[in-house]
Write a protein that holds these residues in place. Structure first.
Motif, PDB file in Angstrom:
ATOM      1  N   GLU A   8     -30.407   1.345  21.697  1.00  0.00           N
ATOM      2  CA  GLU A   8     -29.738   0.507  20.702  1.00  0.00           C
ATOM      3  C   GLU A   8     -30.740  -0.357  19.941  1.00  0.00           C
ATOM      4  O   GLU A   8     -31.483  -1.130  20.535  1.00  0.00           O
ATOM      5  CB  GLU A   8     -28.699  -0.393  21.372  1.00  0.00           C
ATOM      6  CG  GLU A   8     -27.954  -1.257  20.386  1.00  0.00           C
ATOM      7  CD  GLU A   8     -26.854  -2.096  21.024  1.00  0.00           C
ATOM      8  OE1 GLU A   8     -26.245  -2.888  20.287  1.00  0.00           O
ATOM      9  OE2 GLU A   8     -26.614  -1.964  22.231  1.00  0.00           O
TER      10      GLU A   8
ATOM     11  N   ASP B 196     -19.963  -0.621  14.507  1.00  0.00           N
ATOM     12  CA  ASP B 196     -20.436   0.348  15.491  1.00  0.00           C
ATOM     13  C   ASP B 196     -19.273   1.265  15.865  1.00  0.00           C
ATOM     14  O   ASP B 196     -18.147   0.790  16.076  1.00  0.00           O
ATOM     15  CB  ASP B 196     -20.916  -0.347  16.769  1.00  0.00           C
ATOM     16  CG  ASP B 196     -22.261  -1.047  16.620  1.00  0.00           C
ATOM     17  OD1 ASP B 196     -22.913  -0.912  15.568  1.00  0.00           O
ATOM     18  OD2 ASP B 196     -22.660  -1.731  17.579  1.00  0.00           O
TER      19      ASP B 196
ATOM     20  N   ARG C 243     -23.923   6.473  19.796  1.00  0.00           N
ATOM     21  CA  ARG C 243     -23.361   5.268  19.203  1.00  0.00           C
ATOM     22  C   ARG C 243     -23.949   5.238  17.803  1.00  0.00           C
ATOM     23  O   ARG C 243     -25.128   5.554  17.593  1.00  0.00           O
ATOM     24  CB  ARG C 243     -23.779   4.035  20.022  1.00  0.00           C
ATOM     25  CG  ARG C 243     -22.966   2.822  19.754  1.00  0.00           C
ATOM     26  CD  ARG C 243     -21.521   2.985  20.192  1.00  0.00           C
ATOM     27  NE  ARG C 243     -20.818   1.718  19.997  1.00  0.00           N
ATOM     28  CZ  ARG C 243     -19.526   1.629  19.889  1.00  0.00           C
ATOM     29  NH1 ARG C 243     -18.766   2.691  19.980  1.00  0.00           N
ATOM     30  NH2 ARG C 243     -18.957   0.460  19.715  1.00  0.00           N
TER      31      ARG C 243
ATOM     32  N   ARG D  89     -24.387   2.884  14.342  1.00  0.00           N
ATOM     33  CA  ARG D  89     -24.295   1.590  13.660  1.00  0.00           C
ATOM     34  C   ARG D  89     -24.372   1.888  12.158  1.00  0.00           C
ATOM     35  O   ARG D  89     -25.356   2.441  11.672  1.00  0.00           O
ATOM     36  CB  ARG D  89     -25.430   0.669  14.093  1.00  0.00           C
ATOM     37  CG  ARG D  89     -25.366  -0.689  13.404  1.00  0.00           C
ATOM     38  CD  ARG D  89     -26.180  -1.743  14.130  1.00  0.00           C
ATOM     39  NE  ARG D  89     -25.534  -2.017  15.412  1.00  0.00           N
ATOM     40  CZ  ARG D  89     -26.209  -2.347  16.527  1.00  0.00           C
ATOM     41  NH1 ARG D  89     -27.520  -2.464  16.506  1.00  0.00           N
ATOM     42  NH2 ARG D  89     -25.555  -2.581  17.643  1.00  0.00           N
TER      43      ARG D  89
ATOM     44  N   ASP E 253     -14.700   1.270  18.801  1.00  0.00           N
ATOM     45  CA  ASP E 253     -15.399   0.799  17.607  1.00  0.00           C
ATOM     46  C   ASP E 253     -15.370  -0.718  17.579  1.00  0.00           C
ATOM     47  O   ASP E 253     -14.543  -1.346  18.238  1.00  0.00           O
ATOM     48  CB  ASP E 253     -14.776   1.389  16.343  1.00  0.00           C
ATOM     49  CG  ASP E 253     -13.434   0.787  15.987  1.00  0.00           C
ATOM     50  OD1 ASP E 253     -12.545   0.786  16.858  1.00  0.00           O
ATOM     51  OD2 ASP E 253     -13.277   0.325  14.844  1.00  0.00           O
TER      52      ASP E 253
END
Length: 175
Positions: free
Chosen positions: A70, A82, A112, A114, A144
């Motif tokens: 991340e 996200d 994931r 972003r 989310d």
């Protein structure tokens, strides 16, 4: 990945999709927002991300980055959400509805995502003021979330893709 390219968008939208053509799969585009709290990146359909942008039609700066973990939140971006994503094919692309499709090299695994935006409000008044970054990293699926919301346009999209909260309903009824 995609480094500082410009993507041609129409109808305030772009997408990331599994396959070579958005329309080769029978994606239910309306379902992309089901059960989500954010309205900038629809991720409820496996193998598909629907992306709202500020500009109705035209070229927008768009960068895609793949990270090992991340990344930290970059304060330069005004609106950030996200979501989770898993490609359903070996081939994955980013495209506007009517534009060229850009290949993304994404192994089939859970990510994931972003999605970061700036200039959403300015894009409504002037062409070419919005820009986008998509960061992906391996991670298990999760709900989310809205990381940051500063623009009126992001607030509009968040409201339009989910049922109103009790507070929003009460506010509407007073008007």
């Amino acid at each position: 990945m995609l480094d500082e390219d410009r993507v041609f968008v129409t109808y305030h939208s772009a997408s990331v999709f599994s396959g070579d053509d958005l329309f080769e799969e029978d994606y239910d585009l309306e379902q992309a927002w089901t059960g989500q709290s954010n309205g900038l990146c629809g991720a409820a359909v496996e193998g598909l991300l629907l992306l709202n942008v500020g500009q109705h039609t035209g070229w927008v700066p768009f960068r895609v980055e793949l990270h090992a973990g991340e990344p930290s939140v970059d304060d330069r971006w005004e609106d950030i959400v996200d979501v989770s994503f898993r490609p359903t094919r070996d081939s994955v692309h980013l495209a506007g509805l009517d534009g060229e499709a850009y290949p993304l090299v994404l192994p089939r695994q859970d990510y994931r995502v972003r999605y970061l935006a700036c200039g959403l409000d300015e894009a409504q008044a002037e062409d070419g003021r919005d820009a986008y970054l998509m960061q992906l990293w391996p991670a298990p699926p999760a709900a989310d979330r809205i990381v940051r919301q500063t623009s009126e346009q992001a607030a509009y999209w968040h409201r339009s893709h989910r049922p109103p909260t009790p507070q929003e309903e009460a506010e509407e009824n007073r008007q």
